[in-house]
Design an enzyme around this catalytic site. Structure first.
Site, short mmCIF file in Angstrom:
data_model
loop_
_atom_site.label_atom_id
_atom_site.label_comp_id
_atom_site.label_asym_id
_atom_site.label_seq_id
_atom_site.Cartn_x
_atom_site.Cartn_y
_atom_site.Cartn_z
N HIS A 64 0.84 -1.20 0.00
CA HIS A 64 0.00 0.00 0.00
C HIS A 64 0.87 1.25 0.00
O HIS A 64 0.68 2.17 0.81
CB HIS A 64 -0.96 -0.01 1.20
N TYR A 334 5.36 -5.65 10.55
CA TYR A 334 5.07 -4.22 10.42
C TYR A 334 6.26 -3.40 10.92
O TYR A 334 6.66 -2.40 10.31
CB TYR A 334 3.81 -3.86 11.22
#
EC number: 1.11.1.-
Length: 361
Positions: A64, A334
């Site tokens: 993204h 992450y």
């Protein structure tokens, strides 16, 4: 001579988004210890994610990569406080910062060609707690296990000769995994919205809401847009400008705030909170928790979302992770991706420049 795998009916649709989904979920296995630590580490798993993109983009998110910062508030509804003691449900309003994005590893992708759209939020509650959310337009994941995630990531690696995933490799993965077939069917049949503003965003994972009296309920949530859904046709997508979704979002915000209702679906008998690849039945009880209200947008290059890590395992008191091992495993990868891009930016990577060969239409 072995037969080549035959492309299933929906493999074309799945191929177009295989790298996107793999980039989001393919790396979760490492943290949960699903794969042998001696053979696979968080950095190596992140390397595998990066291999799903044809080109490296230092300083950008690994998945993204293209997005726009947004800001606004969360307005609580009575239903939220009934299910959870989280402060955001007790206070009338809670400030938030967020990011609207498209799937894929390129920060210069064409908005209208991206099958997956996303909403990520950080709610800053009055008691100092934070609630971080990462939601997508797809309603479920395309794999059921850590091993399948790993296979998906490898199958979605970009071929150096074409810049795309090998269709035969993807076909073999899809043929072997019913969850991937369901995902491919969604990608092929679900209508495309014509705006970030009228897209529904799903949390996908199950969480445990704990009320003030200690009662716990398993829920999934989704953001239901107040803006009416309008389908975007293939011809419209092909003719749209490269930054279409961002431009359209800013136009709407100039006319007024945008709203989504946060709706929780309560788990019923037989609903497995550990399996994010299986949708729950439509007849499950739903509760409106409140509303997300967005009133401004800013370029991600210098906006407040640029240096945020939207790790969905960061939750406030009153919200707990479910037994979904994929959800529990997301934090480390992450963090690895965040560390890489911030170090690259510190070394001088320009997150705002558009390469001459990738100028958006």
């Amino acid at each position: 001579m072995p037969r080549r795998p035959v492309l299933p009916p929906h493999a074309g649709a799945y191929l177009a988004i295989a790298a996107i989904v793999a980039a989001i979920v393919g790396a979760f296995a490492w943290t949960a210890g699903w794969l042998t630590p001696q053979r696979l580490t968080a950095p190596r798993m992140t390397d595998a994610i990066e291999a799903t993109a044809a080109t490296a983009y230092p300083g950008f998110r690994r998945a993204h990569a293209k997005g726009v910062c947004v800001a606004g508030r969360f307005e609580a509804a009575p239903g939220g406080a009934m299910l959870s003691r989280a402060r955001v449900f007790a206070d009338p309003t809670t400030p938030l910062v967020g990011r609207m994005s498209i799937g894929g590893g390129s920060p210069y992708g064409l908005d209208a060609q991206a099958r997956v759209r996303s909403m990520a939020l950080v709610l800053h509650a009055g008691d100092g707690s934070e609630w971080r959310m990462a939601m997508n337009s797809f309603p479920f994941f395309g794999a059921t296990s850590a091993e399948a995630f790993f296979e998906q990531t490898r199958a979605s690696a970009a071929d150096p000769a074409t810049g795309k995933a090998d269709p035969e490799r993807v076909a073999a993965f899809v043929a072997a995994h019913p969850a991937a077939q369901r995902f491919a069917a969604w990608a092929k049949s679900a209508p495309w919205s014509d705006s970030f503003a009228n897209t529904r965003y799903h949390g996908v994972h199950a969480y445990r809401f704990v009320a003030a009296d200690g009662q716990a309920r398993i829920v999934r949530w989704a953001m239901h847009p107040r803006a009416p859904f309008v389908e975007m046709t293939p011809d419209q997508r092909a003719a749209a400008e490269g930054d279409y979704l961002q431009t359209e979002l800013r136009r709407r915000l100039a006319e007024g705030a945008l709203r989504w209702d946060m709706v929780a679906t309560l788990a019923g008998p037989g609903d497995d909170p550990a399996d994010p690849s299986t949708p729950w039945p439509d007849d499950r009880e739903q509760v409106v928790l409140g509303s997300v209200v967005l009133d401004s947008a800013q370029d991600q290059a210098d906006g407040p979302c640029r240096d945020l890590n939207f790790d969905p395992t960061v939750v406030p008191p009153g919200v707990a992770l479910s037994d979904d091992p994929i959800l529990a495993a997301r934090a480390a990868v992450y963090a690895q991706s965040f560390d890489r891009r911030t170090r690259e930016t510190a070394r001088g990577a320009d997150v705002g420049a558009v390469p001459p060969t990738e100028t958006a239409r």
